[in-house]
Design a protein around this motif. Structure first.
Motif, PDB file in Angstrom:
ATOM      1  N   ALA A  69       9.284   1.631  -7.568  1.00  0.00           N
ATOM      2  CA  ALA A  69       7.822   1.651  -7.678  1.00  0.00           C
ATOM      3  C   ALA A  69       7.369   1.123  -9.030  1.00  0.00           C
ATOM      4  O   ALA A  69       6.399   0.360  -9.118  1.00  0.00           O
ATOM      5  N   ARG A  70       8.059   1.493 -10.095  1.00  0.00           N
ATOM      6  CA  ARG A  70       7.702   1.035 -11.442  1.00  0.00           C
ATOM      7  C   ARG A  70       7.913  -0.478 -11.583  1.00  0.00           C
ATOM      8  O   ARG A  70       7.140  -1.158 -12.243  1.00  0.00           O
ATOM      9  N   GLU A  71       8.937  -1.004 -10.938  1.00  0.00           N
ATOM     10  CA  GLU A  71       9.246  -2.433 -11.031  1.00  0.00           C
ATOM     11  C   GLU A  71       8.404  -3.295 -10.093  1.00  0.00           C
ATOM     12  O   GLU A  71       8.376  -4.518 -10.232  1.00  0.00           O
ATOM     13  N   ASN A  72       7.713  -2.677  -9.146  1.00  0.00           N
ATOM     14  CA  ASN A  72       6.941  -3.421  -8.141  1.00  0.00           C
ATOM     15  C   ASN A  72       5.554  -2.815  -7.964  1.00  0.00           C
ATOM     16  O   ASN A  72       5.134  -2.489  -6.857  1.00  0.00           O
ATOM     17  N   THR A  73       4.822  -2.683  -9.052  1.00  0.00           N
ATOM     18  CA  THR A  73       3.524  -2.011  -8.999  1.00  0.00           C
ATOM     19  C   THR A  73       2.508  -2.739  -8.128  1.00  0.00           C
ATOM     20  O   THR A  73       1.573  -2.117  -7.623  1.00  0.00           O
ATOM     21  N   ASP A  74       2.678  -4.031  -7.930  1.00  0.00           N
ATOM     22  CA  ASP A  74       1.750  -4.777  -7.082  1.00  0.00           C
ATOM     23  C   ASP A  74       2.070  -4.617  -5.599  1.00  0.00           C
ATOM     24  O   ASP A  74       1.259  -4.970  -4.744  1.00  0.00           O
ATOM     25  N   LYS A  75       3.229  -4.067  -5.289  1.00  0.00           N
ATOM     26  CA  LYS A  75       3.688  -3.963  -3.904  1.00  0.00           C
ATOM     27  C   LYS A  75       3.832  -2.514  -3.438  1.00  0.00           C
ATOM     28  O   LYS A  75       3.536  -2.202  -2.295  1.00  0.00           O
ATOM     29  N   ILE A  76       4.270  -1.632  -4.318  1.00  0.00           N
ATOM     30  CA  ILE A  76       4.565  -0.254  -3.944  1.00  0.00           C
ATOM     31  C   ILE A  76       3.482   0.671  -4.488  1.00  0.00           C
ATOM     32  O   ILE A  76       3.240   0.720  -5.690  1.00  0.00           O
ATOM     33  N   ILE A  77       2.848   1.397  -3.584  1.00  0.00           N
ATOM     34  CA  ILE A  77       1.772   2.314  -3.942  1.00  0.00           C
ATOM     35  C   ILE A  77       2.258   3.741  -3.762  1.00  0.00           C
ATOM     36  O   ILE A  77       2.713   4.117  -2.675  1.00  0.00           O
ATOM     37  N   ILE A  78       2.153   4.536  -4.802  1.00  0.00           N
ATOM     38  CA  ILE A  78       2.507   5.953  -4.725  1.00  0.00           C
ATOM     39  C   ILE A  78       1.231   6.727  -4.408  1.00  0.00           C
ATOM     40  O   ILE A  78       0.274   6.706  -5.176  1.00  0.00           O
ATOM     41  N   ALA A  79       1.228   7.390  -3.263  1.00  0.00           N
ATOM     42  CA  ALA A  79       0.027   8.088  -2.803  1.00  0.00           C
ATOM     43  C   ALA A  79      -0.116   9.483  -3.414  1.00  0.00           C
ATOM     44  O   ALA A  79      -1.219  10.010  -3.500  1.00  0.00           O
ATOM     45  N   GLU A  80       0.986  10.048  -3.831  1.00  0.00           N
ATOM     46  CA  GLU A  80       0.957  11.385  -4.424  1.00  0.00           C
ATOM     47  C   GLU A  80       0.256  11.343  -5.782  1.00  0.00           C
ATOM     48  O   GLU A  80       0.445  10.428  -6.567  1.00  0.00           O
ATOM     49  N   ARG A  92       3.749  -4.672   1.757  1.00  0.00           N
ATOM     50  CA  ARG A  92       3.115  -3.561   1.053  1.00  0.00           C
ATOM     51  C   ARG A  92       3.861  -2.295   1.441  1.00  0.00           C
ATOM     52  O   ARG A  92       4.229  -2.119   2.594  1.00  0.00           O
ATOM     53  N   VAL A  93       4.050  -1.416   0.479  1.00  0.00           N
ATOM     54  CA  VAL A  93       4.847  -0.208   0.690  1.00  0.00           C
ATOM     55  C   VAL A  93       4.062   0.999   0.185  1.00  0.00           C
ATOM     56  O   VAL A  93       3.520   0.967  -0.921  1.00  0.00           O
ATOM     57  N   TYR A  94       4.015   2.034   0.998  1.00  0.00           N
ATOM     58  CA  TYR A  94       3.335   3.270   0.621  1.00  0.00           C
ATOM     59  C   TYR A  94       4.350   4.398   0.534  1.00  0.00           C
ATOM     60  O   TYR A  94       5.095   4.646   1.478  1.00  0.00           O
ATOM     61  N   LEU A  95       4.371   5.065  -0.609  1.00  0.00           N
ATOM     62  CA  LEU A  95       5.229   6.227  -0.818  1.00  0.00           C
ATOM     63  C   LEU A  95       4.339   7.464  -0.873  1.00  0.00           C
ATOM     64  O   LEU A  95       3.580   7.625  -1.827  1.00  0.00           O
ATOM     65  N   PRO A  96       4.406   8.329   0.130  1.00  0.00           N
ATOM     66  CA  PRO A  96       3.633   9.567   0.028  1.00  0.00           C
ATOM     67  C   PRO A  96       4.059  10.388  -1.185  1.00  0.00           C
ATOM     68  O   PRO A  96       3.239  11.036  -1.820  1.00  0.00           O
ATOM     69  N   LEU A 150      -1.116  16.063   2.179  1.00  0.00           N
ATOM     70  CA  LEU A 150      -2.291  15.377   1.627  1.00  0.00           C
ATOM     71  C   LEU A 150      -1.915  14.009   1.059  1.00  0.00           C
ATOM     72  O   LEU A 150      -2.697  13.059   1.144  1.00  0.00           O
ATOM     73  N   ALA A 151      -0.721  13.898   0.498  1.00  0.00           N
ATOM     74  CA  ALA A 151      -0.255  12.605  -0.011  1.00  0.00           C
ATOM     75  C   ALA A 151      -0.001  11.645   1.142  1.00  0.00           C
ATOM     76  O   ALA A 151      -0.299  10.448   1.040  1.00  0.00           O
ATOM     77  N   THR A 152       0.530  12.147   2.245  1.00  0.00           N
ATOM     78  CA  THR A 152       0.729  11.300   3.427  1.00  0.00           C
ATOM     79  C   THR A 152      -0.621  10.821   3.965  1.00  0.00           C
ATOM     80  O   THR A 152      -0.792   9.643   4.296  1.00  0.00           O
ATOM     81  N   GLU A 153      -1.589  11.723   4.034  1.00  0.00           N
ATOM     82  CA  GLU A 153      -2.929  11.347   4.481  1.00  0.00           C
ATOM     83  C   GLU A 153      -3.549  10.317   3.526  1.00  0.00           C
ATOM     84  O   GLU A 153      -4.167   9.349   3.965  1.00  0.00           O
ATOM     85  N   ASN A 154      -3.345  10.502   2.235  1.00  0.00           N
ATOM     86  CA  ASN A 154      -3.849   9.557   1.247  1.00  0.00           C
ATOM     87  C   ASN A 154      -3.230   8.177   1.450  1.00  0.00           C
ATOM     88  O   ASN A 154      -3.905   7.152   1.375  1.00  0.00           O
ATOM     89  N   ALA A 155      -1.935   8.138   1.732  1.00  0.00           N
ATOM     90  CA  ALA A 155      -1.261   6.864   1.996  1.00  0.00           C
ATOM     91  C   ALA A 155      -1.843   6.188   3.218  1.00  0.00           C
ATOM     92  O   ALA A 155      -2.092   4.975   3.218  1.00  0.00           O
ATOM     93  N   LEU A 156      -2.059   6.949   4.274  1.00  0.00           N
ATOM     94  CA  LEU A 156      -2.652   6.389   5.493  1.00  0.00           C
ATOM     95  C   LEU A 156      -4.045   5.824   5.234  1.00  0.00           C
ATOM     96  O   LEU A 156      -4.389   4.735   5.698  1.00  0.00           O
ATOM     97  N   LEU A 157      -4.852   6.567   4.484  1.00  0.00           N
ATOM     98  CA  LEU A 157      -6.199   6.093   4.163  1.00  0.00           C
ATOM     99  C   LEU A 157      -6.156   4.814   3.350  1.00  0.00           C
ATOM    100  O   LEU A 157      -6.961   3.899   3.571  1.00  0.00           O
TER     101      LEU A 157
END
Length: 96
Positions: free
Chosen positions: A65-76, A50-54, A86-93
């Motif tokens: 991210a577009r090619e791996n929507t089930d794996k890569i989450i954009i927090a912004e 699982r990958v989080y992009l702030p 706030l995007a970094t905090e969102n990713a952590l949450l």
């Protein structure tokens, strides 16, 4: 990627080490998440489960991210003013 693999193995519990079938290269895919922000993180990101992009810092990251929507989450979320720290905090949450 190598550093992530080392850390994942180091922090496996003793029970997991004894009974695990994932000591090989699958350990990152099955047991690791990562936070990344740049093209130099793509190898690590592709290895982790699982990958989080702030935020999205490049076209390459946007494509991944577009090619791996089930794996890569954009927090912004600019529409909700979730940017920067706030995007970094969102990713952590989300990761918790």
């Amino acid at each position: 990627k190598n550093c992530c693999s080392y850390l994942a193995r180091k922090f496996l519990s003793l029970e997991d080490r004894i009974h695990s079938e994932i000591i090989g290269d699958d350990i990152l895919l099955k047991r690791a998440i990562c936070f990344c922000d740049d093209d130099n993180d793509l190898e690590m990101a592709s290895a982790c489960g699982r990958v989080y992009l702030p935020s999205v810092s490049s076209q390459t990251m946007a494509d991944a991210a577009r090619e791996n929507t089930d794996k890569i989450i954009i927090a912004e979320d600019k529409d909700r003013d979730i940017v920067g720290t706030l995007a970094t905090e969102n990713a952590l949450l989300q990761a918790l």
